[in-house]
Write an enzyme that holds these catalytic residues in place. Structure first.
Site, PDB file in Angstrom:
ATOM      1  N   ASP A 139      -2.945  -9.785   6.095  1.00  0.00           N
ATOM      2  CA  ASP A 139      -1.604  -9.480   5.572  1.00  0.00           C
ATOM      3  C   ASP A 139      -1.794  -8.891   4.164  1.00  0.00           C
ATOM      4  OD1 ASP A 139       1.113  -9.428   5.251  1.00  0.00           O
ATOM      5  OD2 ASP A 139       1.403 -11.594   5.298  1.00  0.00           O
ATOM      6  N   GLU A 185      -1.537  -3.729   1.653  1.00  0.00           N
ATOM      7  CA  GLU A 185      -1.040  -2.397   1.231  1.00  0.00           C
ATOM      8  C   GLU A 185      -1.812  -1.852   0.037  1.00  0.00           C
ATOM      9  OE1 GLU A 185       0.929  -5.134   1.745  1.00  0.00           O
ATOM     10  OE2 GLU A 185       1.413  -4.528   3.787  1.00  0.00           O
ATOM     11  N   ASP A 233       7.899  -7.834   7.410  1.00  0.00           N
ATOM     12  CA  ASP A 233       8.867  -8.900   7.167  1.00  0.00           C
ATOM     13  C   ASP A 233      10.292  -8.447   7.453  1.00  0.00           C
ATOM     14  OD1 ASP A 233       6.657 -10.269   6.465  1.00  0.00           O
ATOM     15  OD2 ASP A 233       6.943 -10.067   4.305  1.00  0.00           O
TER      16      ASP A 233
END
Lengths: 980, 544
Positions: A544, A547, A620
């Site tokens: 996760d 980015e 999300d």
């Protein structure tokens, strides 16, 4: 009292504000210097009476490689005659044309390594190409029918791809190509003394901090017609409290890409929007900002927006009734894309990237299938996943202890609900130091994993890319000692930012020295250095925040002037960064065993090529109907971008969905390739066993339906692992000539199975409209009600009560299912199959089944079963259903990189499932009651026939059903059943 | 319904061993698994007649799945493991022939023969051992439980006795109050006229007004204090609980503002104690407010205002008069004779003696009689009434407590929980110590400094509508609700799950979702005697 009530109102407003997308955290185009420059350029071009690109090919410099395959030439810009550019055009074996342009001999080097990360290999260049030069241009004609043509016009520079004389893709047709060359910063001491008057030429009328950075150039500027009067944010840019130092100065790349004969474009994931990309420019454009590709951790993203999300794939498909083509604009830096239509039949796009060379692939199609194949040749096909990862995943932030995990498993088993994977979010770790179990709550991680694994299940545990800066944390300490952490703009030391653990640093996976180290972290056997021995091979990984998400960074990510391996700035590689993390984790998990076994890695950030490393999810999302609906479109868009193994969090990450919404969301999730329920830490628990009747029973049935259909999903993955065809196929892929289907993005087909699904994604819906684009019979999966489509398209209305999912089997399909409920998918390994033969109007049907061990790489050695089930008319009124060995027939295209020369039907996997049989055959749509049903060369079988509508009828209604009891034919053998 | 076409089955290609026809059938159903004379068999729901060959042939024929008791071919049916040497049990059909040997099926009959060993002896022995150990705990616990029950009975007796004693005291006290009332009434009426006159004094009126204003101020002040305290708690929770990583400037500003206002160090600096912090403490000391001469500080206010408000203005007025004017003539009470007709004087003198002796006895007047006044008489009456009230309350409490002991919603039908009323159990989980005071409140106390939060006050036993109050399982769950509200979230709640154990103890604490806690624990109060337990369902408890 008054003040209190006022205060109350204010608090309420704040509270509402906090539940929303934080627009001010992310730049709009007008807040991004190079995007502003790019859009301004486009605006000047639009307003100018005449406009000619300043870029041209120097005909005297033309060079054609000795094998005639590569054309290269010098390119000049009339704006900067002293600057040199080089252009190169190659045509690849599969007809894809690659256009590259770079500054030659410049002050610095543009980033040119994106292809190295995204492509699986250097594409093979076609040697059958012949370039012909004229005064005005150079062109190459190729293709089987010699109907494809690549033309490079010299002045101005214009590259086009034509088919049959019709322009398909045009680069720089609007003259927006602009490669900002490297320059020396001129300290404009005098200019700053006279600040620009207030309000003059503020771009788009937006007051933004970086307007201050503009420097007024006093002298008449001969380049102003193209570049504008002011130097806009060339050397520094401020956003919020962050300043980007831009030491290299301007280096952006603007390029217009037109599709003169394609009125619909798809792709460039990831955006929360419709599949057919809405416009961002022109009259009545849907959005006002361009689509942005800049991997971002966007808190509570909007359900309809061009704002960038977690991943980026710079691939755009252009489609018309005549053909499908695509461009793959291979840039790793922040990129903005405007989309508009000059006419209904054409599409104009404008791509502006912050840095990097021009490296653009023109994919000629001409069908969508060809485009997928061409793209897969470049960036690879989706990897064949572990079989269990197609089951149901139960996640939550967080299962708080190993006993909690055990209890959740127990509850699933008590309710006899299938589940394959339990997930652990960040709270398993001590102080968010990934790998380090919190020994108070997870004192026995190995035993816990074993307790899950005993039922054939797995654990997926999160490992994020940020490393807590704490010397007693082995991961950080080792990485720090190896000097493989991302550096701050000084290029010295370690960049430090905030994430879950507080002060953190990030591994620089662009540094090859990090690779072996990262793999060593996952070793289960204790070695000299610390590794994750408190783990087992049943633990797989969730990546996760890659980015990367940096809580205190600009736009919640790293500063662009951070330094990576090779001295590249973060701005150059930002969109690629996340892919490297999941790539290395994928390798690390695979190599825990010798020989390696298939890993499962879920990633949030992605780039072109991420399909090679596992699954992604749409991040999300919110527990709203809008997000449920847009999630379907996003998963479809990801599939077009090659990333088929995708899904959205069931239930929505934020919020507490009411039971109706949760049920619908399970219906959505069960028909996505990646099926995971997840929930935010602030939400109520919502595991399916917690639901009340009737919802609990409905969800249980959905879960079981997913498991029943697992052979179909696995077979669909086999296909995409070879062809790159998306698993979820929207209407335009299936029916490219049916214009009415181009905008449809709420129903889709799954693989080549013939299943058509239209998930319900709105409240209080009791019926659904489904579009059938062909003159074919479609059977309701649950009732076998036959519906008729029409050649010119037809909308049917079907019941869609809460426990009903609009799911159809297209006439002409054979579907293999496993109907015995089990606790987890590995426990289905020896279960028999049911074959559902859905006869087409013409009275035939075909389907495939692919099986392998689902865990090892033995399938690449030919250890698999790949069958075709074909039902054809036999004799006057008979039907013959037979099983054929596709592995033997097409070994070279069987599965996942296994270009086998021969297939051995007696392979080890087949031996292991030798006794697995077909326990039932259901034939839907027979014209009448059979007189006999036999296995060819055998005796009469036991069967039952219920009369009904025949496939070839014009009528609608419940179809006739022939149920054949236990023909006792084996799944891996050739056999035939004859129905007279 | 079109019947199955019966024909000879094709040769089985599968080498799987065909299970016996009664595999997976429980003993009480085995009589139904016999073929008809025609070699057919009827599905248990009667819906279909099939060939006897189709029973347990690993292919589902009946709608109710009854033709496949032993293969798992029909979904959602039950498979019976004989488990000879141990206890027979059902498992779901989804677990039959799935490649795993079920622990519940120790005879291995859930898988094809040869897959699973028969472990019934080992498992049976282990089960017996485990069961014995459980029974031992149960027996020991049951002993403690009996003592709890005995305690409850004693307690009931004690409370009843107490109530009785109190009732007697009340009787006496009532009489006393009656007498005092008489006295007070008389003194009151005697002095009334004079008092009324005096009360008209502007000074008295002004005092009343001041008093009223002061009372109102105090009320408002207290309100504000409470509000400030509540706000402080909210802000404290925000300060310690917010996630700085979210970079929410609004939250950060609020935290910083509060820290400045409350003189707290910045939360991120807590723990980074340096010399600097001492300096700042000194500074804090200097900043202390300067007060006007004679003005009250906040602490003084807290102390003195209540006293001021309690001032007996009538006494004050009288004293004031004494102070200002010439000494007052003898107290009204002692000088009443001057107002009386002569005929009543002898009787009055008698009464006066008694009255004065009473008043002296209660300290209302001094023996010399000079200081007596009506308000003192009132005070005595008031005190006596208060005492009476408190006696009555105590009696009511004792009575209701005695009754409550055996309330099924309270301490159980046998009062077995009474002993544990208010017993506090603790569990240290490292960062926090959790304290459960049974029937009272659950608290979370930080071990390394910070605020203690209430996780909820006792609300009820198992609130599930599926559990009948008073049943043993009713007492396996306690609910505590309305604890301190979570920042940006709901109030904290606790579910305490209890099982029989020798000790009263909290075993685990988990926050399964935000602000919803699940505690597990043991208590002997749940240990039924073996007989009680064994016969609760009219049959022996035989679970695995």
């Amino acid at each position: 009292m008054r003040t209190w009530s006022l205060l109350g109102v204010v608090t309420l407003l704040i509270a509402q504000e906090s539940w929303a997308f934080k627009a001010h955290d992310f730049k709009t185009c007008s807040q991004s210097g190079f995007c502003r420059r790019g859009r301004d350029l486009s605006a000047r071009a639009k307003e100018a009476k005449s406009w000619t690109s300043p870029y041209s090919v120097d005909p005297s410099s033309i060079n054609i490689s000795s094998n005639n395959a590569v054309f290269s030439a010098a390119v000049k810009s009339s704006l900067y005659p002293e600057v040199n550019f080089g252009l190169e055009v190659r045509v690849q074996e599969d007809g894809v044309a690659r256009v590259r342009m770079d500054e030659v001999g410049g002050l610095r080097k543009r980033y040119d390594e994106a292809a190295g990360w995204a492509l699986i290999e250097e594409p093979t260049i076609s040697t059958a190409i012949k370039w012909t030069t004229s005064k005005k241009d150079i062109r190459a004609v190729y293709g089987e029918k010699k109907d494809i043509e690549v033309v490079v016009a010299f002045e101005p520079l214009r590259v086009s791809l034509l088919r049959g004389g019709k322009e398909q893709i045009v680069l720089n047709g609007q003259g927006l190509l602009h490669m900002e060359h490297f320059r020396t910063k001129v300290e404009a001491a005098t200019a700053t003394e006279e600040p620009e008057p207030e309000g003059a030429e503020s771009p788009e009328g937006v007051e933004s901090p970086e307007v201050e950075d503009q420097v007024v150039v006093e002298v008449p500027n001969p380049r102003a017609w193209f570049e504008g009067h002011e130097e806009d944010a060339l050397w520094e840019e401020t956003f919020g409290s962050w300043t980007d130092s831009k030491p290299k100065g301007p280096e952006s790349l603007s390029l217009d890409i037109n599709f003169p004969n394609h009125g619909t474009v798809y792709g460039i994931p990831q955006h929360a929007t419709r599949l057919a990309l809405p416009t961002t420019k022109g009259d009545d454009s849907t959005f006002t900002d361009p689509y942005r590709l800049y991997n971002s951790d966007v808190f509570e993203y909007l359900a309809s927006s061009p704002v960038s999300l977690y991943g980026s794939i710079p691939l755009m498909h252009a489609h018309s009734t005549e053909s499908t083509v695509a461009v793959f604009h291979l840039v790793g830096s922040e990129t903005w894309i405007d989309v508009s239509h000059a006419s209904e039949k054409s599409t104009e796009t404008h791509w502006v990237s912050e840095s990097g060379i021009l490296d653009t692939f023109l994919l000629p199609g001409p069908t969508a299938e060809d485009v997928f194949k061409q793209y897969a040749r470049l960036t690879g096909t989706p990897v064949m996943p572990t079989q269990w990862s197609l089951g149901y995943h139960q996640c939550r932030w967080n299962y708080v202890s190993s006993d909690d995990v055990r209890t959740v498993q127990k509850r699933f088993d008590e309710e006899d609900m299938p589940v394959d994977v339990f997930w652990l979010d960040i709270e398993y770790s001590e102080g968010h130091k990934y790998f380090m179990w919190n020994d108070k709550t997870f004192p026995d991680p190995v035993e816990m994993t074993n307790d899950v694994a005993v039922n054939g299940r797995k654990m997926v545990v999160i490992v994020d890319p940020h490393l807590k800066r704490e010397d007693n944390y082995p991961a950080f300490k080792q990485a720090s000692e190896l000097g493989i952490l991302v550096k701050p703009k000084s290029g010295e030391g370690e960049y430090e930012g905030w994430c879950w653990p507080g002060s953190s640093s990030w591994t620089d996976f662009f540094n090859p020295a990090s690779w072996d180290w990262w793999k060593s972290m996952f070793k289960i056997q204790a070695g000299e250095k610390w590794s994750w021995t408190q783990s087992t091979t049943d633990v797989h990984i969730w990546n996760d925040m890659n980015e990367p998400s940096v809580f205190n960074g600009p736009e919640i990510t790293m500063p662009k002037d951070n330094i990576h391996h090779g001295g590249w700035e973060h701005r150059d590689i930002h969109n690629i960064n996340g892919m490297l993390f999941s790539n290395l984790t994928y390798q690390a998990v695979a190599e825990r065993t010798d020989p390696p076994t298939r890993p499962f890695v879920l990633t949030r950030a992605f780039f072109a090529g991420s399909q090679r490393f596992g699954a992604m999810w749409t991040g999300d999302n919110l527990g709203t109907w809008e997000h449920m609906a847009v999630g379907v479109k996003m998963v479809l868009a990801n599939g077009l971008g090659g990333l088929s193994f995708a899904g959205s969090d069931v239930g929505g990450f934020f919020g507490n969905p009411e039971p109706e919404m949760l049920v619908r969301w399970y219906q959505v999730g069960a028909f996505a390739p990646f099926f995971r329920a997840h929930a935010h830490i602030d939400t109520k628990r919502r595991e399916p066993f917690l639901l009340d009747a009737p919802y609990k029973g409905i969800v249980k049935d959905i879960l079981r339906l997913r498991y029943t259909l697992l052979p179909m999903w696995y077979t669909a993955f086999r296909e995409t692992s070879v062809t790159g065809m998306p698993i979820l196929r929207p209407q335009f892929v299936m029916f490219p000539k049916d214009k009415a289907g181009f905008d449809i993005d709420d129903q889709y087909y799954i693989g080549s199975s013939g299943l058509l699904v239209k998930p319900v994604t709105a409240k209080d819906v009791r019926e659904a409209k489904v579009y059938l684009a062909e003159d074919q019979v479609y059977y309701d999966y649950f009732t076998n009600h036959a519906y008729r489509g029409a050649a010119k398209g037809k909308e049917i209305t079907v019941a869609a009560e809460l426990d009903q999912l609009p799911l159809f089997l297209r006439g002409g399909s054979v579907l293999a299912t496993r109907e015995r409920p089990r606790r987890s998918s590995p426990l289905m390994k020896h279960d028999p199959f049911t074959l559902r033969v859905a006869l087409s109007k013409a009275g035939s049907a075909r389907g495939e089944l692919y099986l392998d061990d689902g865990e090892t790489y033995d399938h690449q050695k030919g250890h698999f079963v790949w069958r075709a089930f074909v039902a054809e008319r036999a004799g006057k009124k008979g039907l013959r259903l037979h099983s054929a060995d596709l592995g033997a027939a097409r070994p070279a295209e069987a599965v996942d990189g296994a270009a086998l020369a021969v297939y051995d039907p007696a392979n080890a996997f087949t031996a292991g499932i030798a006794q697995v049989r077909v326990e039932k055959v259901v034939v839907v749509g027979l014209a009448g009651k059979p007189s006999s049903v036999k296995v060819e060369g055998g005796a009469e079988l036991v069967w039952e026939y219920t009369p009904g509508v025949a496939a070839g009828d014009k009528k609608e209604g419940t179809a006739s059903i022939l149920t054949i009891k236990d023909p006792k034919v084996l799944i891996h053998k050739d056999w035939a059943i004859v129905i007279q | 319904m079109i019947p199955w076409v019966f024909l000879v089955c094709s040769l089985p290609l599968s080498a799987a061993v065909v299970p016996t026809k009664t595999l997976g059938v429980s003993p009480d159903l085995s009589s139904k698994y016999v073929p008809s004379k025609a070699g057919t068999w009827r599905c248990l729901d009667g819906s279909k007649e099939i060939s006897w060959d189709f029973v347990n042939d690993d292919s589902c024929d009946c709608l109710d799945g009854s033709d496949e008791p032993g293969t798992g071919a029909c979904p959602d049916t039950q498979f019976y493991c004989q488990n000879e040497g141990h206890i027979g049990t059902y498992i779901p059909s989804s677990r039959v022939n799935d490649g795993l040997c079920e622990v519940q099926c120790c005879d291995g009959s859930d898988e094809r023969s040869g897959v699973c060993p028969n472990l019934c002896k080992e498992i049976g022995d282990a089960y017996k051992k485990k069961r014995d150990a459980e029974l031992k705990i149960q027996r020991e616990g049951a002993k403690v439980r009996s003592s709890y029950i005995a305690y409850a009975h004693q307690e009931k007796k004690r409370l009843e006795a107490e109530a009785q004693a109190l009732a007697e005291q009340i009787k006496i006290k009532e009489k006393e109050v009656q007498r005092l009332q008489d006295i007070a009434e008389r003194t009151e009426s005697l002095s009334q006229a004079a008092l009324e006159q005096k009360k008209k004094s502007p000074l008295y009126q002004s005092l009343l007004a001041h008093n009223n204003a002061l009372k109102s101020l105090q009320r408002e002040h207290n309100k504000h204090l409470e509000r400030e305290k509540a706000l402080g708690e909210i802000l404290d929770a925000l300060r310690t609980g917010y996630n700085p990583n979210y970079q929410d400037m609004a939250v950060l500003e609020a935290v910083r503002g509060w820290e400045e206002l409350a003189g707290l160090p910045h939360i991120n600096d807590v723990g980074k104690e340096t010399e600097g912090s001492e300096e700042s403490k000194e500074e804090d000391a200097v900043i202390e407010e300067e007060l006007e001469e004679g003005a009250l500080s906040a602490d003084d206010l807290q102390r003195e205002v209540p006293g001021l408000l309690d001032t007996d203005y009538i006494s004050l007025m009288l004293e004031h008069e004494e102070h200002i004017q010439a000494p007052v003539e003898g107290s009204i009470l002692f000088d009443l004779t001057s107002y009386m007709p002569d005929s009543v004087i002898p009787a009055y003198e008698d009464f006066k003696d008694i009255l004065i002796s009473w008043l002296q006895k209660f300290g209302i007047v001094s023996a010399d009689g000079s200081a007596a006044d009506s308000s003192r008489a009132q005070q005595a009456l008031h005190d006596a009434e208060n005492e009476l009230d408190s006696l009555k309350k105590n009696m009511e409490t004792a009575e209701s407590d005695a009754k409550e002991i055996f309330n099924i919603h309270g301490f159980g039908a046998k009062g077995e929980w009474k002993k544990l009323d208010g017993t506090c159990l603790e569990k240290d989980t490292g960062d926090y110590t959790y304290e459960v005071c049974l029937f009272k409140e659950v608290k979370q106390k930080p071990n390394h400094g910070g605020t203690t939060f209430s996780l909820g006050k006792f609300e009820s036993w198992n609130p599930s509508s599926e559990v009948e109050p008073g049943r043993p399982e009713f007492y396996q769950k306690q609910v505590y609700k309305h604890g301190t509200r979570c920042w940006n979230g709901p109030e904290r709640n606790v579910v305490l799950k209890l099982t029989c154990g020798v000790e009263n103890a909290i075993l685990t604490v988990q926050e399964l979702e935000k602000c919803e806690y699940e505690f597990t624990g043991t208590s002997p109060a749940l240990c039924l005697s073996v007989q009680e337990n064994g016969t609760k369902n009219g049959q022996p408890r035989e679970e695995l």
